[in-house]
Design a protein around this motif. Structure first.
Motif, PDB file in Angstrom:
ATOM      1  N   GLN A   1     -37.316 -16.152  14.471  1.00  0.00           N
ATOM      2  CA  GLN A   1     -37.988 -15.529  13.337  1.00  0.00           C
ATOM      3  C   GLN A   1     -38.917 -16.550  12.690  1.00  0.00           C
ATOM      4  O   GLN A   1     -38.491 -17.655  12.352  1.00  0.00           O
ATOM      5  N   ALA A   2     -40.170 -16.183  12.519  1.00  0.00           N
ATOM      6  CA  ALA A   2     -41.133 -17.059  11.854  1.00  0.00           C
ATOM      7  C   ALA A   2     -40.890 -17.024  10.350  1.00  0.00           C
ATOM      8  O   ALA A   2     -40.671 -15.965   9.770  1.00  0.00           O
ATOM      9  N   CYS A   3     -40.917 -18.192   9.738  1.00  0.00           N
ATOM     10  CA  CYS A   3     -40.710 -18.310   8.296  1.00  0.00           C
ATOM     11  C   CYS A   3     -41.713 -19.306   7.731  1.00  0.00           C
ATOM     12  O   CYS A   3     -42.220 -20.166   8.444  1.00  0.00           O
ATOM     13  N   SER A   4     -41.967 -19.187   6.465  1.00  0.00           N
ATOM     14  CA  SER A   4     -42.778 -20.185   5.784  1.00  0.00           C
ATOM     15  C   SER A   4     -42.256 -20.352   4.371  1.00  0.00           C
ATOM     16  O   SER A   4     -41.714 -19.422   3.784  1.00  0.00           O
ATOM     17  N   VAL A   5     -42.402 -21.549   3.867  1.00  0.00           N
ATOM     18  CA  VAL A   5     -42.020 -21.825   2.482  1.00  0.00           C
ATOM     19  C   VAL A   5     -43.176 -22.575   1.842  1.00  0.00           C
ATOM     20  O   VAL A   5     -43.761 -23.472   2.438  1.00  0.00           O
TER      21      VAL A   5
ATOM     22  N   PHE B   1     -48.733 -34.343  -0.811  1.00  0.00           N
ATOM     23  CA  PHE B   1     -48.072 -33.917   0.414  1.00  0.00           C
ATOM     24  C   PHE B   1     -46.741 -34.647   0.630  1.00  0.00           C
ATOM     25  O   PHE B   1     -45.757 -34.057   1.064  1.00  0.00           O
ATOM     26  N   GLY B   2     -46.704 -35.931   0.319  1.00  0.00           N
ATOM     27  CA  GLY B   2     -45.469 -36.711   0.492  1.00  0.00           C
ATOM     28  C   GLY B   2     -44.325 -36.152  -0.342  1.00  0.00           C
ATOM     29  O   GLY B   2     -43.198 -36.013   0.144  1.00  0.00           O
ATOM     30  N   ASP B   3     -44.600 -35.823  -1.591  1.00  0.00           N
ATOM     31  CA  ASP B   3     -43.565 -35.251  -2.460  1.00  0.00           C
ATOM     32  C   ASP B   3     -43.143 -33.870  -1.969  1.00  0.00           C
ATOM     33  O   ASP B   3     -41.965 -33.521  -2.010  1.00  0.00           O
ATOM     34  N   ALA B   4     -44.113 -33.088  -1.488  1.00  0.00           N
ATOM     35  CA  ALA B   4     -43.781 -31.755  -0.971  1.00  0.00           C
ATOM     36  C   ALA B   4     -42.890 -31.866   0.261  1.00  0.00           C
ATOM     37  O   ALA B   4     -41.915 -31.125   0.410  1.00  0.00           O
ATOM     38  N   THR B   5     -43.207 -32.810   1.155  1.00  0.00           N
ATOM     39  CA  THR B   5     -42.410 -33.013   2.365  1.00  0.00           C
ATOM     40  C   THR B   5     -41.003 -33.475   2.017  1.00  0.00           C
ATOM     41  O   THR B   5     -40.013 -32.968   2.561  1.00  0.00           O
ATOM     42  N   THR B   6     -40.894 -34.418   1.112  1.00  0.00           N
ATOM     43  CA  THR B   6     -39.579 -34.904   0.684  1.00  0.00           C
ATOM     44  C   THR B   6     -38.766 -33.776   0.068  1.00  0.00           C
ATOM     45  O   THR B   6     -37.577 -33.612   0.359  1.00  0.00           O
ATOM     46  N   CYS B   7     -39.398 -32.988  -0.760  1.00  0.00           N
ATOM     47  CA  CYS B   7     -38.741 -31.853  -1.406  1.00  0.00           C
ATOM     48  C   CYS B   7     -38.239 -30.863  -0.352  1.00  0.00           C
ATOM     49  O   CYS B   7     -37.100 -30.393  -0.412  1.00  0.00           O
ATOM     50  N   PHE B   8     -39.073 -30.559   0.639  1.00  0.00           N
ATOM     51  CA  PHE B   8     -38.708 -29.635   1.718  1.00  0.00           C
ATOM     52  C   PHE B   8     -37.506 -30.163   2.494  1.00  0.00           C
ATOM     53  O   PHE B   8     -36.538 -29.437   2.724  1.00  0.00           O
ATOM     54  N   ARG B   9     -37.541 -31.413   2.868  1.00  0.00           N
ATOM     55  CA  ARG B   9     -36.450 -32.002   3.672  1.00  0.00           C
ATOM     56  C   ARG B   9     -35.148 -32.096   2.891  1.00  0.00           C
ATOM     57  O   ARG B   9     -34.073 -31.809   3.422  1.00  0.00           O
ATOM     58  N   GLN B  10     -35.214 -32.512   1.636  1.00  0.00           N
ATOM     59  CA  GLN B  10     -33.998 -32.660   0.833  1.00  0.00           C
ATOM     60  C   GLN B  10     -33.353 -31.318   0.523  1.00  0.00           C
ATOM     61  O   GLN B  10     -32.151 -31.244   0.304  1.00  0.00           O
TER      62      GLN B  10
ATOM     63  N   MET C   1     -30.732 -25.260   1.448  1.00  0.00           N
ATOM     64  CA  MET C   1     -30.980 -24.139   0.554  1.00  0.00           C
ATOM     65  C   MET C   1     -32.111 -23.254   1.100  1.00  0.00           C
ATOM     66  O   MET C   1     -32.015 -22.030   1.064  1.00  0.00           O
ATOM     67  N   ILE C   2     -33.158 -23.869   1.640  1.00  0.00           N
ATOM     68  CA  ILE C   2     -34.284 -23.114   2.194  1.00  0.00           C
ATOM     69  C   ILE C   2     -33.815 -22.272   3.376  1.00  0.00           C
ATOM     70  O   ILE C   2     -34.148 -21.088   3.480  1.00  0.00           O
ATOM     71  N   GLU C   3     -33.045 -22.874   4.272  1.00  0.00           N
ATOM     72  CA  GLU C   3     -32.538 -22.143   5.429  1.00  0.00           C
ATOM     73  C   GLU C   3     -31.647 -20.983   4.997  1.00  0.00           C
ATOM     74  O   GLU C   3     -31.754 -19.869   5.519  1.00  0.00           O
ATOM     75  N   SER C   4     -30.798 -21.217   4.018  1.00  0.00           N
ATOM     76  CA  SER C   4     -29.908 -20.167   3.511  1.00  0.00           C
ATOM     77  C   SER C   4     -30.721 -19.015   2.913  1.00  0.00           C
ATOM     78  O   SER C   4     -30.427 -17.839   3.167  1.00  0.00           O
TER      79      SER C   4
END
Length: 86
Positions: free
Chosen positions: A30-34, A41-50, A54-57
């Protein structure tokens, strides 16, 4: 010397960064986007990874009860909510 991130205020400029990923669902993918609003970009990437668990859930919850016509899950998360701890 370590530099701390400046506090995010209402006047801070943020940009929306979109990350695309796939998760498995009923034997398929299933394709997803957040979208994450962050100052860079660095802060966004860190936020996504940390916040990946929760994002997957949230993405998996979004798949529950969807018809096969719905092909993409889209999530939007403001940086202030998921801001990395300093």
């Amino acid at each position: 010397m370590r530099r701390e991130n400046p506090p995010i205020g209402q006047d801070a400029k943020t940009t929306t960064y979109t990350f695309h990923f796939q998760i498995s669902n009923k034997g398929g993918r299933q394709a997803c986007s957040v979208s994450v609003q962050a100052p860079n970009f660095g802060d966004a990437t860190t936020c996504f990874r940390q916040n990946w668990p929760m994002i997957e859930s949230m993405a998996r919850d979004g798949l529950t009860g969807r018809s096969s016509d719905d092909t993409t899950i889209k999530l939007a998360v403001p940086y202030e909510v998921m801001r990395p701890s300093s």
